[in-house]
Motif scaffolding. Structure first.
Motif, PDB file in Angstrom:
ATOM      1  N   THR A  26     -30.135  36.767 -18.782  1.00 34.75           N
ATOM      2  CA  THR A  26     -31.353  35.786 -19.588  1.00 34.75           C
ATOM      3  C   THR A  26     -31.895  36.734 -21.118  1.00 34.75           C
ATOM      4  O   THR A  26     -31.575  37.670 -21.310  1.00 34.75           O
ATOM      5  N   PRO A  27     -32.950  35.866 -22.173  1.00 35.64           N
ATOM      6  CA  PRO A  27     -32.748  36.653 -23.205  1.00 35.64           C
ATOM      7  C   PRO A  27     -34.003  37.995 -22.894  1.00 35.64           C
ATOM      8  O   PRO A  27     -33.576  38.925 -23.103  1.00 35.64           O
TER       9      PRO A  27
ATOM     10  N   GLY B  76     -38.538  47.656 -15.396  1.00 39.43           N
ATOM     11  CA  GLY B  76     -37.549  48.511 -14.309  1.00 39.43           C
ATOM     12  C   GLY B  76     -36.898  47.000 -13.240  1.00 39.43           C
ATOM     13  O   GLY B  76     -35.822  46.412 -12.632  1.00 39.43           O
ATOM     14  N   PHE B  77     -37.993  45.714 -13.865  1.00 37.81           N
ATOM     15  CA  PHE B  77     -37.824  44.223 -12.718  1.00 37.81           C
ATOM     16  C   PHE B  77     -36.655  43.282 -13.823  1.00 37.81           C
ATOM     17  O   PHE B  77     -35.604  42.871 -12.272  1.00 37.81           O
ATOM     18  N   LEU B  78     -36.488  44.224 -14.798  1.00 34.97           N
ATOM     19  CA  LEU B  78     -34.915  43.438 -15.171  1.00 34.97           C
ATOM     20  C   LEU B  78     -34.038  44.268 -15.174  1.00 34.97           C
ATOM     21  O   LEU B  78     -33.871  44.103 -15.029  1.00 34.97           O
ATOM     22  N   VAL B  79     -33.896  45.312 -14.835  1.00 34.55           N
ATOM     23  CA  VAL B  79     -32.760  46.357 -14.791  1.00 34.55           C
ATOM     24  C   VAL B  79     -32.334  46.218 -13.036  1.00 34.55           C
ATOM     25  O   VAL B  79     -31.499  46.050 -12.879  1.00 34.55           O
ATOM     26  N   ASP B  80     -33.352  46.205 -12.535  1.00 36.00           N
ATOM     27  CA  ASP B  80     -32.859  45.431 -11.430  1.00 36.00           C
ATOM     28  C   ASP B  80     -31.912  44.166 -11.286  1.00 36.00           C
ATOM     29  O   ASP B  80     -31.297  44.599 -10.745  1.00 36.00           O
ATOM     30  N   GLN B  81     -32.749  43.404 -11.598  1.00 34.20           N
ATOM     31  CA  GLN B  81     -31.651  41.887 -12.117  1.00 34.20           C
ATOM     32  C   GLN B  81     -30.191  42.292 -12.245  1.00 34.20           C
ATOM     33  O   GLN B  81     -29.163  42.262 -11.920  1.00 34.20           O
ATOM     34  N   LEU B  82     -30.060  43.347 -13.573  1.00 37.35           N
ATOM     35  CA  LEU B  82     -29.093  43.099 -14.712  1.00 37.35           C
ATOM     36  C   LEU B  82     -28.480  43.853 -13.759  1.00 37.35           C
ATOM     37  O   LEU B  82     -26.848  44.150 -13.494  1.00 37.35           O
TER      38      LEU B  82
END
Lengths: 146, 146
Positions: free
Chosen positions: A37-38, A69-75
């Motif tokens: 995602t962007p 942290g949230f975005l890195v979890d997804q990545l």
DNA sequence: GACTTTGGTCAGATTCTCTGACTACTTTGG
DNA sequence: CCAAAGTAGTCAGAGAATCTGACCAAAGTC
């Protein structure tokens, strides 16, 4: 908005930026990376070759460390990054690029090169050079991490 | 990332853009417009002097018309815009700027002028002119609404 | 007048982002 | 060396922004 020829410099900067970003996402999606995602991309882009701490990613992306942290979890779940312990500080962990991210980066870099070439063809070599030079100089007063 | 001196043009465009945007939001917040969110601002910015249709706002901001409607609802409640019937099409309504938006716009324009001046001082008149000229030319191939 | 397109809304889900509170480790100043 | 202060990161919960799908009403097309 003012007369067509008098757009403010902010808009003028934004327009080509967004055009480039759109192109990158389109090609990335075509090549099996439709899952980035962007928001994730804005973080991913800032992960350095030797790994980067979460807090640093958050600062540079101008988001809170919780969001980062949230975005890195997804990545991480999607296989784009790994988290490794930081040898120099046991509280910290380094976010590192995984294979999949390197592949995506290669594709993105290709699109950037292609678009830059198109721009140079449109502007002429001289003006393209002036553009990059002026933007690089501007970085000195607009980039906190310069 | 590549060596410091070799950032891609996308990043180079984005850095000053974000610096400008941050400045605008900071001043806007100080002057009693802390209620406008970035998402709302991206829509508000695109409302023309004679009003603009929701669909058009959505296209230009690159969001769905549902999202645009959601944001315009908030802007309307906060007193930044009005919705007026479009005389040329009974399905449509024109989103028009209200007083409060004009005041905010004036402040924002002031910040833009101030920042542009700082940039010109840093780059020199000649390079600033070259920058704007190159960006304006780039618009021809990057701005779908040019 | 039927068919298609266009402008906009409603409903519901998902994603992104924030604030506040907390734990664990590090650094600093006696 | 230890206590205080600072830093890295997480957890929990809430709010904002965004999307998809389904829909209605007015315009435009044959």
């Amino acid at each position: 908005m003012a007369a067509e020829s008098e757009l403010n410099t902010g808009v003028l900067l934004f327009l080509p930026y967004r055009a480039l970003e759109n192109r990158i996402f389109a090609v990335l999606a075509e090549s099996g990376h439709e899952d980035v995602t962007p928001a994730q991309a804005r973080v991913l882009q800032r992960v350095g070759p030797d790994g980067t701490r979460l807090t640093e990613l958050a600062e540079q992306a101008q988001i809170t460390k919780q969001t980062a942290g949230f975005l890195v979890d997804q990545l991480e779940k999607a296989g784009y990054v790994r988290r490794e312990p930081d040898p120099s500080d046991r509280r910290a962990r380094l976010v590192c690029l995984a294979e999949k991210a390197l592949a995506a980066k290669e594709i993105a870099d290709g699109v950037v090169a292609e678009v830059e070439k198109e721009w140079e063809e449109h502007l002429g070599r001289r003006r393209m050079k002036q553009l990059r030079e002026a933007l690089t100089a501007l970085r000195e007063i607009t980039d906190p991490w310069a």
